[in-house]
Structure formats: structure tokens, C-alpha cells
Design a protein around this motif. Structure first.
Motif, PDB file in Angstrom:
ATOM      1  N   LEU A   1      -8.277   9.231 -16.906  1.00  0.00           N
ATOM      2  CA  LEU A   1      -8.314  10.118 -15.748  1.00  0.00           C
ATOM      3  C   LEU A   1      -7.002  10.073 -14.974  1.00  0.00           C
ATOM      4  O   LEU A   1      -6.339   9.034 -14.931  1.00  0.00           O
ATOM      5  N   ASN A   2      -6.676  11.189 -14.339  1.00  0.00           N
ATOM      6  CA  ASN A   2      -5.491  11.263 -13.489  1.00  0.00           C
ATOM      7  C   ASN A   2      -5.852  11.927 -12.169  1.00  0.00           C
ATOM      8  O   ASN A   2      -6.718  12.801 -12.122  1.00  0.00           O
ATOM      9  N   SER A   3      -5.129  11.510 -11.145  1.00  0.00           N
ATOM     10  CA  SER A   3      -5.178  12.204  -9.867  1.00  0.00           C
ATOM     11  C   SER A   3      -3.855  12.920  -9.695  1.00  0.00           C
ATOM     12  O   SER A   3      -2.805  12.277  -9.589  1.00  0.00           O
ATOM     13  N   ILE A   4      -3.912  14.218  -9.687  1.00  0.00           N
ATOM     14  CA  ILE A   4      -2.694  14.995  -9.473  1.00  0.00           C
ATOM     15  C   ILE A   4      -2.224  14.804  -8.037  1.00  0.00           C
ATOM     16  O   ILE A   4      -1.039  14.664  -7.770  1.00  0.00           O
ATOM     17  N   THR A   5      -3.172  14.745  -7.112  1.00  0.00           N
ATOM     18  CA  THR A   5      -2.859  14.585  -5.693  1.00  0.00           C
ATOM     19  C   THR A   5      -2.135  13.267  -5.405  1.00  0.00           C
ATOM     20  O   THR A   5      -1.142  13.243  -4.682  1.00  0.00           O
ATOM     21  N   HIS A   6      -2.642  12.172  -5.977  1.00  0.00           N
ATOM     22  CA  HIS A   6      -2.097  10.845  -5.668  1.00  0.00           C
ATOM     23  C   HIS A   6      -1.138  10.315  -6.737  1.00  0.00           C
ATOM     24  O   HIS A   6      -0.595   9.220  -6.580  1.00  0.00           O
ATOM     25  N   ASN A   7      -0.970  11.065  -7.835  1.00  0.00           N
ATOM     26  CA  ASN A   7      -0.114  10.642  -8.941  1.00  0.00           C
ATOM     27  C   ASN A   7      -0.517   9.251  -9.462  1.00  0.00           C
ATOM     28  O   ASN A   7       0.315   8.357  -9.620  1.00  0.00           O
ATOM     29  N   THR A   8      -1.825   9.098  -9.693  1.00  0.00           N
ATOM     30  CA  THR A   8      -2.362   7.838 -10.199  1.00  0.00           C
ATOM     31  C   THR A   8      -3.214   8.118 -11.435  1.00  0.00           C
ATOM     32  O   THR A   8      -3.629   9.246 -11.671  1.00  0.00           O
ATOM     33  N   SER A   9      -3.481   7.058 -12.186  1.00  0.00           N
ATOM     34  CA  SER A   9      -4.334   7.196 -13.358  1.00  0.00           C
ATOM     35  C   SER A   9      -5.293   6.021 -13.429  1.00  0.00           C
ATOM     36  O   SER A   9      -5.088   4.976 -12.807  1.00  0.00           O
TER      37      SER A   9
END
Length: 149
Positions: free
Chosen positions: A73-81
């Protein structure tokens, strides 16, 4: 570069939001029971501090004791995975809830896992074989698959 979330912190945040659900934090992934996976995935997308809004990959692996389903999974908003896993121990009838209602991109990936591993995704919008023809017997990426049978 995408930062990987701190798994103990992620576990703590989810456990606070979902009391009663057991989540294990390994150094490189979260492990969730199949029964709780849909609820956890919903929270992973809806918590403002996490917002895992992009399913990069959904795959499976067959081990002798279970079939493991792996979510990248990735968070585009937070730039995390993050990586989240579940283990289906009933290898004769492996099943879990579909996440297509959370991540539309899961539709094709769940069909692939169904076709090649035999995992049934409950409430999937169109679960059917995608590579092999209807009537093909067995699941070729399972360890117990015998070619031609």
C-alpha cells in the motif's frame, strides 16, 4: 523516495481505532486475521494520519500451512508505504472479504489470485478466471497442483 511507515506506531494507531482486533507488527509488515482484514483496510484508507489511498500490489504465496495474501500500500498524500499480510489457514476453502470496494484496482488482482491460487474473495464484483479457461481444474500456483489434473 517513499518512506516506510513505522509498524509498531501503525499497529498502535489501528489498535486504538479498532479495539478488539489483534494486529501483529513485524519489522517489515503488519499481520492481520482474514476476518479483520477488510476493517483494517478501511481504516488504513480513512485515517487522516495514514491515508493508504493506493493499492500498489495485491498478491499471494502458498506455504505448507497457509496461503498468505500480501497487500503493498501507498499513501500518495503522505508519501509513505506499508505492507499488510493475512494468512488463510483453510487451504481446502481459502476465502476472505474482497477489498474492491476500498481500492478499485484490487478487482483484477483478486481475480488473478482466485484464478492461480483458488482464493475466493467474498463480495467481489465479478470473480471469475482471468488467465485460465472456465472448467480448468486446479490452481497452478498452489504447491499441491499437479500438471494435467
Amino acid at each position: 523516495m517513499t518512506a516506510v511507515l513505522d509498524y509498531p506506531q501503525l499497529k498502535a494507531a489501528l489498535s486504538k481505532e479498532l479495539p478488539g482486533i489483534e494486529i501483529q507488527a513485524d519489522g517489515s509488515f503488519l499481520l492481520v486475521s482474514p476476518e479483520d482484514m477488510h476493517k483494517v483496510c478501511e481504516r488504513l484508507t480513512s485515517l487522516p494520519s495514514i491515508q493508504m489511498d493506493y493499492l500498489t500490489n495485491l498478491t499471494a504465496a502458498d506455504y505448507s500451512e497457509y496461503i498468505e495474501i500480501i497487500f503493498h500500500l501507498n499513501s500518495i498524500t503522505h508519501n509513505t508505504s506499508a505492507t499488510v499480510k493475512t494468512r488463510l489457514t483453510d487451504k481446502k476453502n481459502p476465502k476472505m472479504a474482497s477489498v474492491v470496494d476500498i481500492w478499485r484496482g484490487a478487482e483484477l488482482q483478486e481475480r488473478e489470485i482466485y484464478d492461480l491460487f483458488g482464493v475466493f474473495f467474498e463480495n467481489h464484483i465479478g470473480l471469475k478466471r482471468i488467465f485460465l479457461w472456465e472448467g480448468f481444474e486446479g490452481y497452478p500456483l498452489r504447491k499441491d497442483f499437479v500438471n494435467g489434473h
